[in-house]
Design a protein around this motif. Sequence first.
Motif, PDB file in Angstrom:
ATOM      1  N   MET A   1       0.857  -1.176   0.000  1.00 20.50           N
ATOM      2  CA  MET A   1       0.000   0.000   0.000  1.00 20.50           C
ATOM      3  C   MET A   1       0.895   1.229   0.000  1.00 20.50           C
ATOM      4  O   MET A   1       1.870   1.293   0.735  1.00 20.50           O
ATOM      5  CB  MET A   1      -0.875   0.005   1.258  1.00 20.50           C
ATOM      6  N   ALA A   3       1.912   4.713   1.026  1.00 17.96           N
ATOM      7  CA  ALA A   3       1.640   5.651   2.113  1.00 17.96           C
ATOM      8  C   ALA A   3       1.526   7.060   1.553  1.00 17.96           C
ATOM      9  O   ALA A   3       2.086   7.387   0.511  1.00 17.96           O
ATOM     10  CB  ALA A   3       2.761   5.590   3.141  1.00 17.96           C
ATOM     11  N   CYS A  62     -12.892  11.964  -7.555  1.00 18.52           N
ATOM     12  CA  CYS A  62     -11.447  12.188  -7.441  1.00 18.52           C
ATOM     13  C   CYS A  62     -11.088  13.084  -6.257  1.00 18.52           C
ATOM     14  O   CYS A  62      -9.939  13.099  -5.803  1.00 18.52           O
ATOM     15  CB  CYS A  62     -10.894  12.804  -8.728  1.00 18.52           C
ATOM     16  N   ALA A  64     -11.624  13.781  -2.456  1.00 10.03           N
ATOM     17  CA  ALA A  64     -12.134  13.136  -1.249  1.00 10.03           C
ATOM     18  C   ALA A  64     -12.869  14.138  -0.370  1.00 10.03           C
ATOM     19  O   ALA A  64     -12.636  15.346  -0.446  1.00 10.03           O
ATOM     20  CB  ALA A  64     -10.975  12.513  -0.468  1.00 10.03           C
TER      21      ALA A  64
ATOM     22  N   ALA B   3      -8.815  11.803  -3.569  1.00  9.01           N
ATOM     23  CA  ALA B   3      -9.383  10.488  -3.293  1.00  9.01           C
ATOM     24  C   ALA B   3      -8.528   9.406  -3.938  1.00  9.01           C
ATOM     25  O   ALA B   3      -7.848   9.641  -4.934  1.00  9.01           O
ATOM     26  CB  ALA B   3     -10.804  10.414  -3.819  1.00  9.01           C
ATOM     27  N   ALA B  64       2.787   1.847   3.043  1.00  6.03           N
ATOM     28  CA  ALA B  64       1.872   1.840   4.186  1.00  6.03           C
ATOM     29  C   ALA B  64       1.727   0.433   4.753  1.00  6.03           C
ATOM     30  O   ALA B  64       1.964  -0.569   4.070  1.00  6.03           O
ATOM     31  CB  ALA B  64       0.501   2.373   3.756  1.00  6.03           C
ATOM     32  N   ASP B  68      -3.621  -0.470   7.075  1.00  2.63           N
ATOM     33  CA  ASP B  68      -4.198   0.816   6.691  1.00  2.63           C
ATOM     34  C   ASP B  68      -5.067   0.624   5.445  1.00  2.63           C
ATOM     35  O   ASP B  68      -4.569   0.527   4.340  1.00  2.63           O
ATOM     36  CB  ASP B  68      -3.067   1.815   6.391  1.00  2.63           C
ATOM     37  N   PRO B  69      -6.388   0.547   5.640  1.00  2.22           N
ATOM     38  CA  PRO B  69      -7.254   0.194   4.516  1.00  2.22           C
ATOM     39  C   PRO B  69      -7.436   1.349   3.524  1.00  2.22           C
ATOM     40  O   PRO B  69      -7.926   1.154   2.421  1.00  2.22           O
ATOM     41  CB  PRO B  69      -8.585  -0.130   5.192  1.00  2.22           C
ATOM     42  N   SER B  70      -7.027   2.553   3.933  1.00  9.00           N
ATOM     43  CA  SER B  70      -7.295   3.710   3.075  1.00  9.00           C
ATOM     44  C   SER B  70      -6.214   3.930   2.025  1.00  9.00           C
ATOM     45  O   SER B  70      -6.405   4.692   1.083  1.00  9.00           O
ATOM     46  CB  SER B  70      -7.413   4.966   3.942  1.00  9.00           C
ATOM     47  N   ALA B  71      -5.072   3.296   2.184  1.00  8.10           N
ATOM     48  CA  ALA B  71      -3.943   3.566   1.283  1.00  8.10           C
ATOM     49  C   ALA B  71      -4.137   2.859  -0.063  1.00  8.10           C
ATOM     50  O   ALA B  71      -4.659   1.742  -0.109  1.00  8.10           O
ATOM     51  CB  ALA B  71      -2.647   3.102   1.929  1.00  8.10           C
ATOM     52  N   PRO B  72      -3.729   3.504  -1.145  1.00 10.81           N
ATOM     53  CA  PRO B  72      -3.849   2.857  -2.450  1.00 10.81           C
ATOM     54  C   PRO B  72      -2.944   1.632  -2.543  1.00 10.81           C
ATOM     55  O   PRO B  72      -1.835   1.622  -2.014  1.00 10.81           O
ATOM     56  CB  PRO B  72      -3.354   3.934  -3.434  1.00 10.81           C
ATOM     57  N   LYS B  73      -3.430   0.630  -3.215  1.00  8.04           N
ATOM     58  CA  LYS B  73      -2.664  -0.596  -3.418  1.00  8.04           C
ATOM     59  C   LYS B  73      -1.479  -0.311  -4.363  1.00  8.04           C
ATOM     60  O   LYS B  73      -1.649   0.404  -5.358  1.00  8.04           O
ATOM     61  CB  LYS B  73      -3.583  -1.642  -4.048  1.00  8.04           C
TER      62      LYS B  73
END
Lengths: 258, 258
Positions: A1, A3, A62, A64, B3, B64, B68-73
């Motif tokens: 992920m 950061a 796009c 948030a 986002a 990350a 942390d579920p919010s971070a982009p993969k």
Amino acid sequence: MAAHVQDVFMLFGDSITQEGWEPGHNAFGQRLTHVYARKLDVLNRGFSGYNTDWGIPVFEQCIAKTSDPSAPKIRVLAIWFGANDACILPSPQHVPLARFVANLKQMVGMVKSPASPRYSPTTRIILISPPPVDTFVRRAELQARDPPIALDRGFEVTQGYAEAVRDVAKEEDVAFVDVWTAVWEATGKDERSLSKFLSDGLHLNEQGYQLVYQELIKTIATKYPDVHYDNLGPTFPPWAEIDWENPSNSLYTVRKAD
Amino acid sequence: MAAHVQDVFMLFGDSITQEGWEPGHNAFGQRLTHVYARKLDVLNRGFSGYNTDWGIPVFEQCIAKTSDPSAPKIRVLAIWFGANDACILPSPQHVPLARFVANLKQMVGMVKSPASPRYSPTTRIILISPPPVDTFVRRAELQARDPPIALDRGFEVTQGYAEAVRDVAKEEDVAFVDVWTAVWEATGKDERSLSKFLSDGLHLNEQGYQLVYQELIKTIATKYPDVHYDNLGPTFPPWAEIDWENPSNSLYTVRKAD
């Protein structure tokens, strides 16, 4: 992920934005990524063929909501539409001028209005006008297709949309980069000379993007100097400033660009 | 706030990564941003002058935690070091070969090991070897400085670090882009011809980055075809696929690149 270590410079628009990293063009997106390296992440949010009607739902996704603390801050937001909105009927891309104006205001308001769930008072907004259309080249290009297509854009029509962008920027008190006028004046106000700056009568070539980049950086320097790349520190230190004996001393603090 | 609408292609490395969007170079970062437009966000995580010792603390902050579920993969992660680690003592950039190997393994392990807090089994990892050093050009460049500096890198030394990257990639079962060999073979194995691919004996010029891009895309196509740009759908639909009568039908679903 990945950061969130850097804030964002978002370029939101149509194909003229999407092509901002085109090989051989030294285009504005590429050059922004270069000068903002280690300071801001420049995100390509260009959507080829899109007008503002289609752009708004995408824009909403796009950007948030303010209530999402994990999302990177958008420090600079460039919004660049008009090239497709200005299409002539019966093109499905056509957006009437009044709705184009309302759409642009809606996008700006989503970030700038305190009542908006996407309110971000620290985001520096820049509106950009579309370049002039070279109807000689564009008509020939469309006529050469199989089947041939009638001319879908007009010189004065796009000029009107460009002026509308200027007016919205003034009314909303956000920065304005006048690509239409910069390109037009660089041709000596001669439509036949637009091919120096456009690749196909509609999109910018290397010379055209050079003008865009210059005007954009000039605007940032004068209107929003706090987000000029020279005024932002790097997120992580230059190597000569690392404490070589105890690297952790200098490297373990993420210094957000501020 | 930006986002998370797209997953990430992260380029992590030293100046040869940081310069990946350099004007006039058509460099690999720029070209990846171009071909992955509307699919993955290509992030510049290049840090000029850094070696792997300094890279590790920064790497830990750029990746990350899995929790942390919010971070982009991160769909693709390229790790490209060695050019500075291979500096000769007394350069502060020098990292002994054994530690360089251990550092690279530590970075890969942080993403690939199930026990790691940053474990991401879907991230495709690519290790890249540093290009050969042109000691003729590099020595002259350092001698011309005021005060002059002794040659800080050796041809065979950097070759050894490049081979170590290859060995780590094999041992860790991740993809490997052999820039060292690609450039060396392109010169006909003639150090005096390296200036065709290097700008200053150390960094790549347009021809050099062309080789890097070709080798990288070839590797993705063969080792990780699922993340080749041709095999990823756009996050938002092409304009011709929008439901023009009811745009919301087609535009309000964020289709994550998958």
